[in-house]
Structures are given as C-alpha cells and as structure tokens.
Design a protein around this motif. Structure first.
Motif, PDB file in Angstrom:
ATOM      1  N   PHE A  28       0.547  26.247 -25.327  1.00  0.00           N
ATOM      2  CA  PHE A  28       0.592  24.834 -24.675  1.00  0.00           C
ATOM      3  C   PHE A  28      -0.824  24.231 -24.848  1.00  0.00           C
ATOM      4  O   PHE A  28      -1.925  24.631 -24.508  1.00  0.00           O
ATOM      5  N   GLN A  60      -7.208  25.695 -19.068  1.00  0.00           N
ATOM      6  CA  GLN A  60      -6.501  26.092 -17.743  1.00  0.00           C
ATOM      7  C   GLN A  60      -7.478  27.376 -17.452  1.00  0.00           C
ATOM      8  O   GLN A  60      -7.461  27.651 -16.147  1.00  0.00           O
ATOM      9  N   ASN A  75      -8.679  18.805 -26.538  1.00  0.00           N
ATOM     10  CA  ASN A  75      -8.069  19.297 -27.970  1.00  0.00           C
ATOM     11  C   ASN A  75      -8.014  18.462 -29.019  1.00  0.00           C
ATOM     12  O   ASN A  75      -8.239  18.945 -30.104  1.00  0.00           O
ATOM     13  N   SER A 113      -9.260  14.504 -20.427  1.00  0.00           N
ATOM     14  CA  SER A 113      -8.359  15.148 -20.224  1.00  0.00           C
ATOM     15  C   SER A 113      -8.343  16.421 -21.120  1.00  0.00           C
ATOM     16  O   SER A 113      -8.923  16.316 -22.107  1.00  0.00           O
TER      17      SER A 113
HETATM   18  C1  LIG Z   1      -3.089  21.414 -19.090  1.00  0.00           C
HETATM   19  C2  LIG Z   1      -3.403  22.184 -20.422  1.00  0.00           C
HETATM   20  C3  LIG Z   1      -3.629  21.011 -21.468  1.00  0.00           C
HETATM   21  C4  LIG Z   1      -3.292  19.414 -21.247  1.00  0.00           C
HETATM   22  O1  LIG Z   1      -4.080  19.165 -20.538  1.00  0.00           O
HETATM   23  P1  LIG Z   1      -4.180  17.538 -20.004  1.00  0.00           P
HETATM   24  O2  LIG Z   1      -5.368  17.352 -19.002  1.00  0.00           O
HETATM   25  O3  LIG Z   1      -2.817  17.521 -19.031  1.00  0.00           O
HETATM   26  O4  LIG Z   1      -4.106  16.575 -20.970  1.00  0.00           O
HETATM   27  C5  LIG Z   1      -4.087  21.513 -22.467  1.00  0.00           C
HETATM   28  N1  LIG Z   1      -4.131  22.915 -22.859  1.00  0.00           N
HETATM   29  C6  LIG Z   1      -3.980  23.753 -21.901  1.00  0.00           C
HETATM   30  C7  LIG Z   1      -4.069  25.257 -22.099  1.00  0.00           C
HETATM   31  C8  LIG Z   1      -3.314  23.389 -20.574  1.00  0.00           C
HETATM   32  O5  LIG Z   1      -3.309  24.227 -19.531  1.00  0.00           O
END
Ligand SMILES: *Cc1c(COP(=O)(O)O)cnc(C)c1O
Length: 389
Positions: A135, A223, A109, A104
């Motif tokens: 985010f 994203q 991260n 994920s």
């Molecule tokens: C969606 C998103 C995350 C988290 O990803 P998950 O797969 O939901 O853990 C982290 N960083 C950004 C920029 C995101 O858009």
C-alpha cells in the motif's frame, strides 16, 4: 451537538468514503480519548500511527501553540528556520542526507517516484517494481504503485510504469528487473496489507540486487517510520541503507506532514522548479515534528518502544482466542481464532477500546508513549470482547 446530530450532519455534508464507527472523539490525553457523550476510551490506534506521542503531549502542544503565535506560514521563496532545524535533526536520526517536505504519505511517495523517474530518465528506464499486497497511497500514481487490484478497479487508467513482484520471493523481483527498471519500492512491514513483515534477509538481498543493476531502492516508511517498529526507521533495524525513504503519519505527531529523504548521492537530483508544495515544511508542522523527532530518536525511548511492543505481543499471544500475532515493535497484527476483525473493532469501541483492522487481522498501533496501565486496561477490554465474538 450530541452524537446523533453529528452523525446526521456528516451523512448530509461529507462524502461517504469512510465506514465509520459510532463515536465522535472530542478530546484526548496520551492513550485515552473521550467522545461527545463523555465516554472514555483506551486508544490502540494513535489515529493510524499518527499521534506518536499520544494525544496532546504537553511539550508538543506548547511547541505547536508557540509557533502558531509567532509565524504560521510563509511561502517557499523564503527560508524557514523551524524547517531547516527539523531537516538537520531528521538527517542525524536517519543517516539520510536531505529532505523534501510535503503534507502526506502519498505525496512523499509521489516525490520518491519522481526521483526514481529522474534517475532513470537518461537511460530510458522508468519502470518501478513494487510488491503485491503493498500500500503506497490514494493518488492515482501511488494507487498504481499499490500492488492490490481491489484499490485499482473503478479508477482506470492509472499511471503506467509499475510492475508487481511477490513479496516473499526475490526471484520474482529478479525476473522483472530488466534494463527498463529504475527503482524498487517496498514497505518493511506491509501495514494496510495485513501487517506482513518483509524479512531482513530479503531486504538485504534486494539491496544487493539493486546495486548490481544500478536500480534505486525506495523504502516506504510512512507507517513503519518514526519509532513505530522500535527503530527510528525500520530499515535501520534491517541493516539496509535505502536510496530514498518516505515518512509521514507519525512524523509531526498529529499535524499533516510528509517527508521524502534521500541519500548523499541523490542530494542534487532535483533542482529548482522540479518539485514543490505550498504547505510543505510549514513552520507549525515543523515545530511539532521537532519535538517528535527529538524525543523518538532517543535510544532509551526506542528501547522502551521495543519493550512495550514485546510485552503487548506476549500478552496477546497468551489470549486463548488469539491464533497468532505478527509485526514489529508497536505495529502488531492479531489473527483471531474466531469472529471477524471488523466485528471485534465495533464491539471494542462499544466497550471503550479503539482498535484498527488490516485485512482479516486486528491491528494495534498504540501511541509510542502508552503506559503499562493503559495497555493493561486496553488488553482487559480486548480479551472480554473476544469472549463475546
Ligand atoms: C498510510 C500510508 C500511505 C499513505 O499516506 P497518506 O498520508 O494517507 O497519504 C502510504 N504508504 C504507507 C505504507 C501507508 O501506511
């Protein structure tokens, strides 16, 4: 089961962490989806930027099904050829050297953060600067990295060691960057924060600042990556080379996969036992990802994404109910003159169009393979709905 039964089952057995819209999707084809009642939708979400090649692309489906019939999983004691091949393809598409695979965006991260901590460890530097309004995920540490108080409350104390700078002001980063800082973590377009692009010049200056202070530049492309903005990775369009890049969402075209990529000089920073994931690099997810990476990294495909993104932006800007449109490639945020974004989302679903929101904006992340006809159909519904708000 009909929709009402599905909804009752959900309410009874699933934690209420999502504010859902009244539709249960059961099948899809490229940018079209169908719900449990047989109603058809145009999809401008691709599952929040996940189904990069749309629903059930034939080549992707075949590769995933074939791999499921060969070997579905193995433990990380053994080599996985689908995964090693994917790693080489990702490296060639991104210019980064090596990958760590997980499941994920948050996990990718987490890995980037561990790498930064390891990098700073000898000199006692552990602070990581992130941007306000960013985010980075929902685990306690990536939540701490997320520069929005609204996500923090209810879950304190979070992992310590994060400092928050203003996204539009490099001086704010400079002020925070003392000898305790090991890394800066940024998105190139803040997605959940309301589709806020970070300027190319800002990123270039940030790169220079990081170099001067021996601080790592970590770019969260969860994203924006995998073709979304019209480059394979968005940083490639900003002419900046990060030390660490994270991807997830679109990378395996709809299967759970996250990846943390590092530059050549960080190739050996983590050794055996320092990081791991049971499912990381899973052969089925890797087989799907290989199709995505091969298709999306083709320059002709990326050019097409830029063209379709420009078309969509232009058509949206021409709508009288639209105040402004921002974003890059096929990652667009639409500010409405009146009516609230969530209300628009609910009305669009009723009329057969799936969209997203980000803060007070309507957000579009269509499958990268969407056709012009599908875009036009979706735009017609969107425009009609805006008249009713
Ligand atoms: C969606 C998103 C995350 C988290 O990803 P998950 O797969 O939901 O853990 C982290 N960083 C950004 C920029 C995101 O858009």
């Amino acid at each position: 089961m009909n929709f009402q039964e599905i909804k009752e089952q959900e309410n009874k057995y699933i934690l209420h962490t999502y504010g859902r819209v009244d539709a249960a999707l059961v099948k899809g084809k490229n940018a079209r989806a169908w719900d449990s009642e047989g109603k058809e939708y145009i999809d401008f979400t691709s599952g929040i930027g996940v189904n990069a090649l749309g629903y059930c692309d034939p080549e992707w489906t075949e590769a995933v099904a074939a791999q499921a019939g060969k070997i579905q999983h193995m433990c990380n004691y053994y080599y996985c050829p689908e995964n090693t091949a994917l790693a080489e393809e990702l490296s060639k598409a991104s210019g980064m050297a090596k990958s760590f695979f997980c499941n994920s965006g948050a996990e990718a991260n987490e890995c980037a953060i561990k790498i930064a901590r390891k990098y700073g460890e000898k000199r006692g530097a552990y602070h990581i600067i992130t941007l306000k309004n960013s985010f980075h995920g929902r685990t306690l540490t990536t939540l701490a990295a997320t520069g929005q108080d609204g996500f923090h409350q209810d879950f304190l104390p979070l992992t310590e060691g994060f400092l928050y700078a203003d996204g539009d002001d490099l001086d704010s980063v400079k002020e925070l960057m003392d000898s305790s800082v090991c890394a800066v973590l940024v998105e190139t377009v803040q997605g959940e924060g309301g589709v806020v692009p970070i300027e190319k010049e800002y990123l270039q200056k940030l790169r220079k600042l990081c170099d001067e202070r021996d601080v790592l530049l970590l770019v969260d492309e969860v994203q924006t990556g995998i073709g979304r903005t019209g480059n394979f990775f968005s940083f490639q369009g900003c002419e900046v080379t990060p030390d660490v890049v994270t991807a997830a969402k679109g990378v395996a075209g709809g299967l759970p996969m996250g990846v943390c990529l590092v530059s050549e000089r960080l190739g050996d920073i983590l050794g055996p036992g320092m990081q791991g994931s049971t499912f990381g690099g899973n052969p089925i997810a890797s087989a799907g990802a290989r199709v995505v990476v091969r298709r999306v990294s083709d320059p002709a495909f990326l050019k097409n994404v830029r063209e379709k993104g420009a078309y969509l932006k232009e058509r949206l800007e021409a709508l009288p109910q639209v105040e402004s449109v921002r974003g890059r490639g096929m990652m667009l945020g639409v500010k409405l003159k009146k009516g609230d974004a969530h209300e628009a989302l609910v009305s669009c679903a009723k009329q057969g169009l799936l969209i997203l929101t980000a803060k007070e904006l309507v957000r579009f992340l269509p499958p990268l393979t969407i056709t012009k006809e599908e875009m036009d159909e979706g735009l017609a519904i969107f425009s009609q709905v805006l008249n009713t708000l």
